[in-house]
Design a protein around this motif. Structure first.
Motif, PDB file in Angstrom:
ATOM      1  N   GLU A  83      -3.294   9.448  13.245  1.00 46.02           N
ATOM      2  CA  GLU A  83      -1.638   9.083  12.663  1.00 46.02           C
ATOM      3  C   GLU A  83      -0.344   9.049  13.125  1.00 46.02           C
ATOM      4  OE1 GLU A  83      -1.232  12.309   9.646  1.00 46.02           O
ATOM      5  OE2 GLU A  83      -0.806  13.611  10.424  1.00 46.02           O
ATOM      6  N   GLY A 122       0.404  -0.769  -0.073  1.00 45.83           N
ATOM      7  CA  GLY A 122       0.431   0.535   0.043  1.00 45.83           C
ATOM      8  C   GLY A 122       0.785   1.301  -0.310  1.00 45.83           C
ATOM      9  N   SER A 175       1.385   8.071   8.134  1.00 42.20           N
ATOM     10  CA  SER A 175       0.654   7.114   7.463  1.00 42.20           C
ATOM     11  C   SER A 175      -0.967   7.185   8.439  1.00 42.20           C
ATOM     12  CB  SER A 175       0.798   5.489   7.188  1.00 42.20           C
ATOM     13  OG  SER A 175       2.027   5.322   6.688  1.00 42.20           O
ATOM     14  N   SER A 176      -1.712   6.655   7.953  1.00 42.51           N
ATOM     15  CA  SER A 176      -2.911   6.769   8.573  1.00 42.51           C
ATOM     16  C   SER A 176      -3.575   5.598   9.013  1.00 42.51           C
ATOM     17  CB  SER A 176      -3.836   6.972   8.016  1.00 42.51           C
ATOM     18  OG  SER A 176      -4.699   5.957   6.754  1.00 42.51           O
ATOM     19  N   ARG A 194       1.583  -1.499   5.677  1.00 40.23           N
ATOM     20  CA  ARG A 194       0.436  -1.356   5.577  1.00 40.23           C
ATOM     21  C   ARG A 194      -0.544  -2.579   6.964  1.00 40.23           C
ATOM     22  NH1 ARG A 194      -3.501  -1.249   0.545  1.00 40.23           N
ATOM     23  NH2 ARG A 194      -2.713  -2.808   0.165  1.00 40.23           N
ATOM     24  N   LEU A 236      -3.566   1.727   8.065  1.00 36.69           N
ATOM     25  CA  LEU A 236      -4.626   2.037   7.592  1.00 36.69           C
ATOM     26  C   LEU A 236      -4.185   1.557   5.995  1.00 36.69           C
ATOM     27  CD1 LEU A 236      -7.566   0.934   7.344  1.00 36.69           C
ATOM     28  CD2 LEU A 236      -8.669   3.288   7.172  1.00 36.69           C
ATOM     29  N   GLU A 237      -3.234   2.740   5.536  1.00 38.82           N
ATOM     30  CA  GLU A 237      -2.567   3.694   4.584  1.00 38.82           C
ATOM     31  C   GLU A 237      -1.971   4.417   4.748  1.00 38.82           C
ATOM     32  OE1 GLU A 237      -3.916   2.452   1.297  1.00 38.82           O
ATOM     33  OE2 GLU A 237      -6.396   1.926   2.196  1.00 38.82           O
TER      34      GLU A 237
END
Length: 644
Positions: free
Chosen positions: A336, A252, A369-370, A347, A362-363
């Motif tokens: 984040e 990702g 990154s979230s 990810r 998550l991403e």
């Protein structure tokens, strides 16, 4: 490499008296006293070469990214004052600009107890030696943005750089070079992967007698660099190419350009704790570089016991979180995590905050990154430790470069039977490259290393499919690395600096800092994956902390020897809290009952053992992938070469 048939391997990394750039440095190891000295950094990154076009031997893609990444880790992780860091990018980094950085900016600010870091990412080159101090007749250089095609006038030679460094009022200098001084082994690369070496044919100056061509630019002819306690890190051996690579999307994350060495070094610097030595950080960098299957061999001189940037154990610096990472709330109040593609975030990785919340990436973005919160709550800025990594079957992409439509059609047919490899037209997104070389069809790694060579009559869809299946098999094992490294595992062998010749005897040595169970696996030069230890002669794989185990052991009635084909591969050692279930009741290695290859069998066994009693829920990886806990196990890697 097969058990009774011989094992191919490469030499252990060691201090080498010659590195690509010759610097005249001296002084003692710097340590923190009662009053902390200042830290300074001159950082240079050159992508845009004024006299060169955007071609493989000219402009680069990742050098400026490297320079910015080094600046970021020095300031945010190691406490360098922002005003003490001078960053020169592209056309700021002329010969005059770099010289002024040394003689005017550093020369006017640095004190006798201060520490200076010089980092250069860009092209290296060679010019004719006019003062007779080089055995091979060539001075190594770094290439500023205004380097000239047909003249060495603007090159910065090793002698000149040494003079600038000697002119500083401190002896505490750290030099990091992500450039190279050899153009060998680079002609098969795609347009996205570039050697950091300028291809030039400079005229021989009057009065200079060139030595025999076979001695020019070789590692054996390079001059001794060991000039005292200064620390020098170089991206590759003198006769190798340091690679400017495109890192394709992983789990990702977006693709990005960077030097293979610097990308892994910066990652290691983010994770190293205060008091870590240069030797430890360098070893971790080499481990991750080899696990990623890059073929270049970084070099180190000095810094065996010296703490990185003089930071003593227990010292708290800006961003000094050890293995922890920062977690913050974005403008909308969503959490984040401050890791991204540059720090090789994945990810699905699971973290635990200091307050006990469990979060998952998550991403993946470039710098941040979230995350999603699995349990507990994140109400403000905090720190978090990694707990587990997702483990899923790797997916690779391949592109065709400079081949005709018939070869492309063969590749498409081969891919129809290899589900885990997909075709892409974008070289920046490719893990593998297919192209022709002297009539052979070759599969290449991003750094130009040959993964498979199919000669006349062998270049069929079935043969391509087999080669790609081997590649997926090897990737399973190459991906299994623990970024937290809870304890050290050292893996070496008896080879010389150039690896092994066919039929040379091989001896592996493994040492672990922790009790555990050892598994040693070879990812061979022909794509074959073999378990070297344990085996049918030694089924008990326990290793004790501090013990050095040599393979083959005295209980093994065979010897390991380097075998064909020529090429490069990887040996990996895993020390786990429980033995991997790879033996059957009679002792031989397990044959996979479903017909899957041995590499997948090993990887799944490792996953199953390491996933027991995870400190986080088992179903939090995002897409059904298993989670591998990060406590209690570690690994090591060593690259190897086999030649005739």
């Amino acid at each position: 490499m097969r058990r009774p048939s011989p094992l191919p391997l490469l030499p252990p990394l060691r201090l080498i008296p010659a590195l690509p750039l010759m610097l005249a440095l001296s002084g003692g190891v710097w340590g923190l006293g009662a009053q902390e000295p200042e830290r300074w950094a001159l950082i240079v990154g050159v992508n845009d070469y004024v006299a060169y076009e955007d071609v493989a031997s000219g402009d680069l893609r990742g050098a400026v990214n490297d320079a910015e990444s080094v600046q970021e880790v020095l300031v945010e992780r190691w406490g360098f004052r922002p005003e003490n860091v001078l960053l020169l990018r592209d056309r700021e980094a002329t010969r005059a600009g770099i010289e002024a950085g040394f003689t005017e900016w550093l020369g006017g600010k640095v004190g006798p107890e201060d520490l200076v870091v010089f980092f250069f990412a860009g092209h290296g080159s060679q010019v004719w030696d006019e003062d007779g101090d080089e055995i091979d007749g060539l001075d190594e250089t770094i290439a500023p943005a205004d380097v000239m095609v047909a003249s060495p006038e603007n090159d910065i030679t090793d002698d000149m750089l040494g003079q600038w460094i000697e002119g500083l009022p401190t002896d505490e200098v750290v030099v990091i070079l992500d450039s190279c001084h050899s153009g060998t082994g680079t002609r098969l690369l795609g347009t996205q992967m570039r050697p950091r070496f300028l291809q030039r044919d400079l005229p021989v100056p009057d009065g200079v007698t060139p030595p025999p061509s076979g001695t020019r630019g070789t590692a054996a002819q390079s001059r001794d660099m060991d000039r005292g306690a200064a620390v020098e890190l170089a991206a590759a051996a003198p006769d190798q190419s340091a690679m400017d690579a495109m890192f394709p999307p992983e789990a990702g994350a977006p693709s990005f350009a960077g030097g293979a060495f610097t990308t892994h070094l910066v990652q290691e610097l983010w994770e190293a704790e205060a008091g870590a030595t240069y030797a430890e950080v360098f070893a971790g960098t080499v481990e991750s570089l080899k696990a990623a299957r890059f073929t270049q061999d970084p070099q180190r001189s000095g810094g065996d016991g010296a703490p990185v940037f003089g930071v003593a154990p227990g010292t708290v610096l800006a961003g000094d979180f050890g293995s922890e990472v920062a977690v913050e709330l974005d403008a909308s109040g969503m959490p984040e995590i401050v890791v991204g593609a540059r720090r090789r975030a994945r990810r699905g990785t699971v973290y635990r905050t200091r307050e006990g919340a469990i979060i998952r990436i998550l991403e993946v973005g470039e710098e941040r990154s979230s995350v999603t919160v699995l349990s507990g709550a994140v109400t403000g800025a905090t720190l978090a430790l990694p707990q587990a990594l997702p483990f899923a079957e790797p997916e690779l992409s391949i592109t065709a470069v400079d081949v005709d439509e018939a070869d492309r059609e063969m590749l498409r047919e081969a891919l129809s039977s290899v589900e885990a490899v997909r075709y892409t037209e974008e070289e920046a997104a490719a893990h593998l490259f297919l192209r022709r070389n002297d009539g052979d069809l070759v599969v290449l790694a991003p750094d130009g290393g040959t993964r498979a060579r199919l000669g006349p009559g062998q270049d069929t869809p079935d043969a391509i499919a087999t080669a790609l299946s081997h590649e997926i098999a090897s990737q399973w094992l190459a991906d299994l690395s623990n970024p937290t490294r809870p304890f050290a595992v050292d893996l070496t062998h008896n080879g010389g600096s150039d690896g092994f010749r066919v039929n040379d005897p091989i001896a592996l040595r493994v040492r672990s800092e922790s009790d555990g169970y050892l598994t040693v696996v070879d990812l061979g030069t022909d794509g074959t994956v073999t378990v070297l230890y344990p085996n049918r002669f030694v089924s008990q794989s326990a290793i004790q902390a501090g013990e050095t185990l040599e393979i083959p052991t005295t209980e093994m009635p065979f010897r390991l020897r380097a075998s064909e084909p020529e090429g490069r591969g990887l040996v990996r050692a895993f020390v786990t809290p429980e033995p991997l279930p790879l033996m059957d009741a009679d002792g031989p290695l397990l044959a996979d009952p479903e017909g899957r290859n041995l590499a997948r069998n090993i990887a799944e066994s490792l996953r199953d053992v390491l996933s027991d009693d995870l400190p986080v829920p088992r179903d939090t990886s995002g897409s059904g992938a298993a989670l591998i806990r990060l406590d209690g196990w570690s690994s090591a890697s060593i690259g190897y070469a086999v030649r005739q």
